[in-house]
Design an enzyme around this catalytic site. Structure first.
Site, PDB file in Angstrom:
ATOM      1  N   HIS B  34      75.791  65.146  36.831  1.00  0.00           N
ATOM      2  CA  HIS B  34      76.038  66.044  35.695  1.00  0.00           C
ATOM      3  C   HIS B  34      75.694  65.366  34.381  1.00  0.00           C
ATOM      4  O   HIS B  34      75.566  64.142  34.316  1.00  0.00           O
ATOM      5  CB  HIS B  34      77.521  66.430  35.681  1.00  0.00           C
ATOM      6  N   HIS B 115      73.367  61.847  29.170  1.00  0.00           N
ATOM      7  CA  HIS B 115      72.792  61.095  30.285  1.00  0.00           C
ATOM      8  C   HIS B 115      73.332  61.617  31.612  1.00  0.00           C
ATOM      9  O   HIS B 115      74.335  62.337  31.645  1.00  0.00           O
ATOM     10  CB  HIS B 115      73.141  59.604  30.146  1.00  0.00           C
TER      11      HIS B 115
END
Lengths: 169, 169
Positions: B34, B115
């Site tokens: 995620h 990220h």
């Protein structure tokens, strides 16, 4: 891709279920404790918009409801699964039946029994032992079903959320 | 309860990430790959309606967008994490900043760097080895961000979806 439709019971029930799933359910790490509303099915990406539209329509036509989870039961000897039973009310059966329609309709192998799996893929003797102690537990949960979720499966077998659908309050 | 806000990149990127997370990320089984949009935070149940209203408003005001994931990078020496970098476009920074407002605002320990984590909690020598080989990989992914999700954490550390929020197309 492989999709499924499920709803998650409230947190305390998930925590209770996980305390058993951790030991007895090989799917423990693949998805949180859930009530399946539609068994996993294959859907081509180009059919996704239609499926979403259908699920939105179902959510719009369905009122949120509360279900009781009155006991722990098993599918043995059909299937060595131990689960928290969900009262088979009209509300939950209707929701299941309305979801499994239109572009995502599939004939079902078994009749629909709403449940939260605690243990699966047990040997007969494991099932006997584990169910023997679990069935003595007094469970008197209930949970509000005010939403359901479309999920898809990754290559490692785990499930990611795609979209949630809110029932009417 | 402990909540977080995240978005999931498309399936092929999740599968790619999981092939490394399986070995190098102790959170592998707790949540699919995620992009965090808001770090985990505590929220009282009675504040949930306000938080949902806020997140709905953010979704209504925000257009879906595509981001590039141009390379693999690391937070070392601040933190021994290896990740797929997400281009720090205005769109993604704005979305993060808009989510972290109103009733769910918290001051952040680090500045926001979008990220997808591949590896974490590595020793210095593991990090050196793993990053040494991963940084050579040519990754040229991009993913559409057209939704985000509010999740909550169970006692075992895993995350369950609560609700998804669709950005505007």
């Amino acid at each position: 891709m492989r999709y499924g439709v499920a709803t998650f019971p409230e947190k305390k029930i998930q925590d209770f279920a996980n305390s058993y799933r951790k030991r007895y359910d090989p799917h423990y790490a693949l998805i949180p404790p859930h009530i399946t509303l539609k068994e996993p099915f294959e859907l081509n990406e180009d059919m996704l918009p239609q499926a979403l539209q259908h699920l939105e329509q179902v959510a719009k036509e369905t009122s949120a409801f509360t279900v009781r989870l009155p006991k722990i039961s098993t599918f043995h000897p059909t299937n060595n699964v131990i689960y928290i039973a969900v009262d088979e009310t009209e509300a939950v059966k209707n929701l299941h039946e309305k979801i499994n329609r239109k572009s995502i309709y599939h004939e079902e192998e078994y009749s629909y029994i709403p449940h939260i799996t605690l243990a699966q893929k047990l040997s007969d003797s494991e099932l006997h032992d584990v169910y023997g102690s679990l069935k003595m537990l007094k469970v008197e949960f209930e949970t509000r079903i005010d939403r359901f979720h479309l999920l898809y499966q990754l290559e490692n077998g785990s499930w990611t959320i795609y979209q949630s659908f809110l029932l009417q309050e």
